[in-house]
Design an enzyme around this catalytic site. Structure first.
Site, mmCIF file in Angstrom:
data_model
loop_
_atom_site.group_PDB
_atom_site.id
_atom_site.type_symbol
_atom_site.label_atom_id
_atom_site.label_comp_id
_atom_site.label_asym_id
_atom_site.label_seq_id
_atom_site.Cartn_x
_atom_site.Cartn_y
_atom_site.Cartn_z
ATOM 1 N N ALA A 299 0.830 -1.210 0.000
ATOM 2 C CA ALA A 299 0.000 0.000 0.000
ATOM 3 C C ALA A 299 0.864 1.259 0.000
ATOM 4 O O ALA A 299 1.772 1.388 0.813
ATOM 5 C CB ALA A 299 -0.899 -0.017 1.219
ATOM 6 N N ASP A 301 0.298 4.585 1.055
ATOM 7 C CA ASP A 301 -0.781 5.219 1.824
ATOM 8 C C ASP A 301 -0.897 6.722 1.599
ATOM 9 O O ASP A 301 -1.886 7.324 1.996
ATOM 10 C CB ASP A 301 -0.625 4.915 3.317
ATOM 11 C CG ASP A 301 -0.975 3.450 3.624
ATOM 12 O OD1 ASP A 301 -1.698 2.835 2.812
ATOM 13 O OD2 ASP A 301 -0.536 2.938 4.660
ATOM 14 N N GLY A 308 -3.976 12.984 4.427
ATOM 15 C CA GLY A 308 -4.917 14.045 4.785
ATOM 16 C C GLY A 308 -6.358 13.560 4.671
ATOM 17 O O GLY A 308 -7.187 13.820 5.541
ATOM 18 N N TYR A 385 -4.163 0.398 9.971
ATOM 19 C CA TYR A 385 -3.066 1.062 10.672
ATOM 20 C C TYR A 385 -3.357 2.519 11.004
ATOM 21 O O TYR A 385 -4.099 3.177 10.292
ATOM 22 C CB TYR A 385 -1.802 1.049 9.797
ATOM 23 C CG TYR A 385 -0.823 -0.056 10.152
ATOM 24 C CD1 TYR A 385 -0.033 0.040 11.285
ATOM 25 C CD2 TYR A 385 -0.687 -1.171 9.349
ATOM 26 C CE1 TYR A 385 0.869 -0.964 11.610
ATOM 27 C CE2 TYR A 385 0.210 -2.187 9.673
ATOM 28 C CZ TYR A 385 0.985 -2.073 10.801
ATOM 29 O OH TYR A 385 1.870 -3.065 11.112
ATOM 30 N N GLU A 386 -2.704 3.015 12.068
ATOM 31 C CA GLU A 386 -2.666 4.437 12.368
ATOM 32 C C GLU A 386 -1.238 4.935 12.209
ATOM 33 O O GLU A 386 -0.297 4.266 12.650
ATOM 34 C CB GLU A 386 -3.099 4.706 13.820
ATOM 35 C CG GLU A 386 -4.547 5.107 13.979
ATOM 36 C CD GLU A 386 -5.511 3.953 13.836
ATOM 37 O OE1 GLU A 386 -5.061 2.785 13.843
ATOM 38 O OE2 GLU A 386 -6.724 4.210 13.706
ATOM 39 N N TYR A 387 -1.117 6.117 11.600
ATOM 40 C CA TYR A 387 0.182 6.787 11.507
ATOM 41 C C TYR A 387 0.061 8.175 12.108
ATOM 42 O O TYR A 387 -0.766 8.970 11.662
ATOM 43 C CB TYR A 387 0.629 6.913 10.045
ATOM 44 C CG TYR A 387 0.789 5.569 9.374
ATOM 45 C CD1 TYR A 387 1.870 4.750 9.682
ATOM 46 C CD2 TYR A 387 -0.152 5.110 8.450
ATOM 47 C CE1 TYR A 387 2.008 3.507 9.077
ATOM 48 C CE2 TYR A 387 -0.017 3.867 7.849
ATOM 49 C CZ TYR A 387 1.064 3.071 8.166
ATOM 50 O OH TYR A 387 1.202 1.851 7.582
ATOM 51 N N HIS A 437 7.372 -0.480 6.751
ATOM 52 C CA HIS A 437 6.683 0.799 6.584
ATOM 53 C C HIS A 437 7.769 1.786 6.187
ATOM 54 O O HIS A 437 8.621 2.134 7.005
ATOM 55 C CB HIS A 437 6.043 1.276 7.883
ATOM 56 C CG HIS A 437 5.061 0.313 8.485
ATOM 57 N ND1 HIS A 437 3.702 0.432 8.310
ATOM 58 C CD2 HIS A 437 5.242 -0.785 9.252
ATOM 59 C CE1 HIS A 437 3.086 -0.552 8.957
ATOM 60 N NE2 HIS A 437 4.004 -1.309 9.528
ATOM 61 N N ASP A 444 12.593 20.550 1.819
ATOM 62 C CA ASP A 444 13.132 21.629 0.991
ATOM 63 C C ASP A 444 13.849 22.606 1.910
ATOM 64 O O ASP A 444 13.292 23.620 2.320
ATOM 65 C CB ASP A 444 11.991 22.296 0.209
ATOM 66 C CG ASP A 444 12.491 23.423 -0.673
ATOM 67 O OD1 ASP A 444 13.708 23.669 -0.700
ATOM 68 O OD2 ASP A 444 11.652 24.072 -1.323
HETATM 69 CO CO CO Z 1 3.605 -2.845 10.782
#
Ligand code: CO
Length: 641
Positions: A299, A301, A308, A385-387, A437, A444
């Protein structure tokens, strides 16, 4: 040309997009007659102005607000990209891009779930597993990847996999329905094929993490309150944040999520730029099990779903503690209407232990200062999942990104007695496949201006000899990275490798070029899949930890703008093929970092936070410790003598 009265009251070119601006941008584009009425809107974002425009802006100047719109106009591989000025009320450009797959649309993905569950072959596959109540089956549409399946030809597709819940709020990932994959034509709205690889028994246990299911809660945690009786030390004006000597602007992008702009440091009245823009430009979660049920999972993500678009509304006392300032995010429905993600971004201050300390045993003085950091954060839920993305600014000039990984692992059912080779058991009959992950931060940096150069800095062991009699010597070696291909690098913790961005024309008090260095603070892998594999070509950004490019305004996403079902090679490998010069010029650092996840039983049924990230540290940017002027935190003698 259609002229519509401008709704813009933007005071600064980088002000956050408003709901009114989204509405007006859609009106202007529709009124032009250049896009079909029933087109679906993938995203509507600020068309970020050039650096020159931002630098030339003065308070009170009229801001020309250009808005970028991306639309799907039919079932096939065609995306329309438009730019409109809502200030001028005119369409600036409309481009039809052929042969690309946009991110998965929410409407089409909902359709996938409904139609898969109503498909007789899928229902028959469920029946073969003794499942008859389809209301309890959770169907997850996944980005399908690129594997040469005939279903991929000319279509936007998903692969849908299923999980069985005991009740509506049950954790479906405890009971993956192994072996069943539904191919769905997202654009055409039809089930293409139901694959049944064979029945594997459902794991026996539930995997609930809800308080009512996990047994008695501990009762010995006393309350821990954060109080700031005088209020926080930051100020906010629109999206402009000032905290201590830092200033920056906050933004929210459907794909990158939280974005920071124009990070600068007030050095005794001189506003010194550090970083023009900082974001997560892409990420990928490649799985390492080669089998037909899991081997296609990789994935992206950011580009396939959007950090967002998947952002949470954050809650005081739960996600963030203390005196909080929230920013809302403005997104767009696929019909082109704006909506808010309330409290999408949380900002607060945290005590962070000691900043510096010395006890002078001879003079009898003892000085301690408390460290404090400003935390700007956002959390995305992408399926299981949570990021969490946490930008930290510190009193000593450090800037840090900490990524927190939590949520639920992607699971697989394992037949009794089987020992999976590419997965670890987490519960009876249940395993988590090996995976990574990998995140790519686009940094920049503009250190005291745009004309910068990049050095790789590391320790050099000196061979024993007459000049190194005790064989103890080591030097610091700094090697300038002159071109884009020479700047594709990996971390090397054994030799303390960092990368330093300097401004050769801005000198500190020691006549050294001022700089900031990128420090890989935690061990990080590169991509483990073969570089010529499907995911290796599509996620080439993760095959090196560092990339440096010459700044180009439209080079923003590390795997290109359309990674979904891409054949690969887009983004960083395409841009750097030109091998542009990266000395004394405007450079962008791309840092690919992350974790290799060999799943543990402790990661089940919900994963304690795992951390990854990096640090940006001033190196000769200041003449001395810039935090000497942080006062003792108490007036008593306890922090200074
Ligand atoms: Co994992």
């Amino acid at each position: 040309m259609t002229t519509i009265e401008s709704p813009t009251i933007a005071a600064h070119p980088l002000d956050m997009l408003t709901a009114e601006e989204v509405t007006r941008a859609v009106e202007v584009l529709r009124a032009s007659g250049r896009v079909p009425e029933d087109a679906r809107y993938i995203h509507i974002v600020l068309h970020e102005p050039s650096k020159e425009t931002i630098a030339a802006h003065r308070p009170g100047n009229v801001v020309d607000r250009e808005i970028e719109l991306q639309l799907v106009t039919g079932p096939t591989l065609e995306v329309t990209e438009a730019v409109v000025s809502i200030t001028a009320g005119e369409v600036r450009s409309v481009d039809v891009i052929e042969g690309v797959h946009p991110t998965l649309l929410f409407g089409e993905s909902g359709d996938a779930i409904f139609k898969v569950k109503n498909h007789p072959e899928w229902q028959a596959a469920m029946n073969r597993r003794g499942i008859t109540d389809f209301d309890l089956v959770q169907v997850d549409p996944w980005p399908a990847g690129t594997f040469g399946s005939p279903h991929e030809e000319g279509r936007r597709i998903s692969r849908c996999i299923s999980f069985l819940r005991e009740s509506k709020t049950d954790n479906g990932y405890a009971r993956p329905i192994e072996g069943v994959i539904a191919y769905f034509d997202q654009g055409g709205g039809e089930v293409l094929e139901i694959v049944d690889l064979g029945v594997v028994p459902l794991p026996p246990n539930r995997g609930s993490y809800l308080p009512e299911d996990v047994g008695p809660m501990r009762t010995d945690l006393k309350s821990l309150e954060i109080t700031q009786p005088d209020g926080p030390s930051f100020s906010v004006e629109g999206n402009l944040v000032r905290w201590q000597k830092w200033s920056f602007r906050v933004a929210f992008d459907p794909y990158e999520g939280l974005v920071l702009h124009t990070i600068a440091y007030d050095d005794q009245g001189r506003i010194r730029p550090v970083m023009h823009r900082a974001s997560i430009s892409e990420m990928v979660v490649p799985y390492g099990d080669p089998g037909p049920m899991h081997g296609w999972k990789n994935a992206f993500d950011v580009g396939e779903w959007g950090l967002g678009r998947m952002a949470n509304s954050l809650t005081l006392g739960c996600d963030c503690l203390g005196a909080i300032h929230y920013f809302d995010g403005v997104l767009t429905t696929e019909a082109g209407d704006p909506y808010f993600v309330e409290n999408a971004i949380c900002m607060h201050e945290e005590d962070y232990g000691i900043l510096w300390k010395h006890t002078d045993m001879h003079g009898g003085t003892s000085e301690v200062r408390r460290s404090r950091r400003l935390v700007v954060s956002s959390i995305a839920t992408v399926g299981n999942y949570e990021y969490g993305f946490y930008w930290h600014l510190y009193l000593d000039g450090n800037v840090q990104l900490e990524v927190k990984l939590t949520g639920i692992i992607s699971s697989m059912a394992v037949a009794p007695g089987d020992v999976p080779e590419f997965a670890n058991m987490v519960a009876p009959g249940l395993a988590g496949p090996n995976h990574q992950h990998m995140f790519c931060a686009r940094l920049d940096l503009d250190v005291d201006g745009t004309e910068n150069s990049v050095y790789e800095v590391e320790a050099e062991r000196v061979p024993p000899g007459p000049d190194n009699e005790w064989a103890n010597a080591f030097k610091m070696r700094a090697t300038r990275l002159d071109t884009e291909l020479a700047a594709q690098r990996e971390t090397n913790p054994a030799d303390s490798r960092t990368w330093k961005v300097v401004n050769p024309s801005s000198k500190n008090g020691l006549d050294q070029a001022v700089g900031y260095k990128l420090v890989p603070t935690m061990s990080t892998p590169t991509l483990l899949a073969h570089p010529e594999s499907s995911v290796g070509r599509r996620a080439a950004f993760a095959t090196h930890n560092l990339w440096v490019t010459q700044y180009a305004r439209d080079e923003r996403r590390a795997a290109g703008n359309y990674p979904n079902q891409s054949s690969g090679g887009d983004g960083l490998p395409a841009w750097t093929a030109a091998d542009r010069a990266i000395t004394d010029t405007d450079v962008v650092l791309w840092y690919s970092f992350g974790v290799t996840h060999f799943v543990r039983p402790e990661d089940w049924p919900v994963m304690p936070v795992e951390y990854t990230g990096f640090l940006l540290q001033p190196v000769g940017f200041f003449d001395r410790n810039p935090a000497l002027d942080v006062p003792p935190s108490t007036a008593s003698g306890s922090c200074h003598a």
